[in-house]
Every structure is written in C-alpha cells, then in structure tokens.
Scaffold this motif. Sequence first.
Motif, mmCIF file in Angstrom:
data_model
loop_
_atom_site.group_PDB
_atom_site.id
_atom_site.type_symbol
_atom_site.label_atom_id
_atom_site.label_comp_id
_atom_site.label_asym_id
_atom_site.label_seq_id
_atom_site.Cartn_x
_atom_site.Cartn_y
_atom_site.Cartn_z
ATOM 1 N N TYR A 48 78.005 4.737 78.040
ATOM 2 C CA TYR A 48 78.198 4.218 76.685
ATOM 3 C C TYR A 48 76.904 3.769 76.000
ATOM 4 O O TYR A 48 76.946 3.182 74.929
ATOM 5 N N TYR A 57 86.195 -1.908 73.958
ATOM 6 C CA TYR A 57 85.603 -1.853 75.292
ATOM 7 C C TYR A 57 86.305 -2.879 76.173
ATOM 8 O O TYR A 57 86.297 -4.063 75.882
ATOM 9 N N PHE A 67 84.739 -6.254 74.170
ATOM 10 C CA PHE A 67 83.918 -5.984 72.995
ATOM 11 C C PHE A 67 84.593 -4.918 72.149
ATOM 12 O O PHE A 67 85.425 -4.163 72.638
ATOM 13 N N SER A 69 83.718 -1.751 69.145
ATOM 14 C CA SER A 69 82.640 -0.887 68.662
ATOM 15 C C SER A 69 82.016 -1.426 67.371
ATOM 16 O O SER A 69 80.847 -1.143 67.098
ATOM 17 N N LYS A 72 78.927 -3.299 68.267
ATOM 18 C CA LYS A 72 77.919 -2.573 69.055
ATOM 19 C C LYS A 72 76.763 -2.187 68.139
ATOM 20 O O LYS A 72 76.974 -1.830 66.985
ATOM 21 N N PRO A 80 74.259 -0.451 76.708
ATOM 22 C CA PRO A 80 74.996 -0.763 75.483
ATOM 23 C C PRO A 80 74.737 -2.211 75.067
ATOM 24 O O PRO A 80 74.685 -3.105 75.916
ATOM 25 N N SER A 81 74.570 -2.417 73.766
ATOM 26 C CA SER A 81 74.299 -3.749 73.237
ATOM 27 C C SER A 81 75.342 -4.125 72.196
ATOM 28 O O SER A 81 75.702 -3.315 71.344
ATOM 29 N N PHE A 82 75.791 -5.365 72.275
ATOM 30 C CA PHE A 82 76.767 -5.905 71.341
ATOM 31 C C PHE A 82 76.232 -7.230 70.838
ATOM 32 O O PHE A 82 75.537 -7.945 71.559
ATOM 33 N N SER A 136 77.170 -0.090 81.235
ATOM 34 C CA SER A 136 78.254 0.841 80.878
ATOM 35 C C SER A 136 79.322 0.872 81.956
ATOM 36 O O SER A 136 80.521 0.934 81.664
#
Length: 146
Positions: A48, A57, A67, A69, A72, A80-82, A136
């Motif tokens: 991801y 997520y 989380f 999208s 994100k 992946p960063s949120f 991910s």
Amino acid sequence: MTATGSGPDARQGPKLVLSDDEWRRRLDPQEFEVLRRAGTERPFTGEYTDTKTEGVYQCRACGAELFRSTEKFESHCGWPSFFDPADSDAVILRPDDSLGMRRVEVLCANCHSHLGHVFEGEGYPTPTDQRYCINSISLRLVPSQT
C-alpha cells in the motif's frame, strides 16, 4: 502528542487476546513478525505504499478499522503515511525507545498489534502535522464500493 494519545490506554489490555500459537495460525510468518513482534517491513516494498485506491484500511490481524484513504498522503518515506486515524480510539500510542532514539509506536487498539510509528513536526502540509508511518503488512485495504 502524548505517548498514549487521546485514544485508549495500552495498559488497559487488548479486546482481542490470542496466544502466540493462535496468532501464528492466523498470520503468515512475516505478518506475525511485524504485527506481533514489532518488526518492520523493508521500505518501498509494501503493498500500500503508493496505492491511491479509496477505501478503509483495517488491521490485518483483527479487522478493526484503523485509517481511511482520505487521510493517506504521499510522504515518500517508503511506507504508507496517514495524517490521522479513522477514529481517535482506533489506535494506541506508546513510547518506543528502541534503536537508540525516542519514537512513538502505533498499536491497534483492538488487538494491540504493532502498526508502525507516528512522527510530528516534520512540516508536511497536512491538517495534523503528524505522519503515521504504517507497515503495509499491518493493514488490509477494503476498497470503497462505487
């Protein structure tokens, strides 16, 4: 950012409690290493890292929503960063002094699986100035129905 955040406290214990043998039956060896032993997948290898698919997520270990999208963003850090969890109670934050530095670990509030770390003050143009850097392999994306 406090070590326990505004969500649940890690000292309260997980809602889902399984033995290591039970977790090993649910998870493959790499998932077990990251989720249950606080390992880390190699940067830029996760499923991801660059996905733009809209959806939710979930925790790969227990299915809890973590989380969305819409939170994100591209940080180009290799994971992946949120900028915010789906719900303030979805994750637990706790101090992590491993690797000779002070970090804040992110855990699933439901099963206390390791997800990654959160950093703040890095200057990303996000509403929270936080970067939840998440493996991910700790996540499962459920695409939005269109």
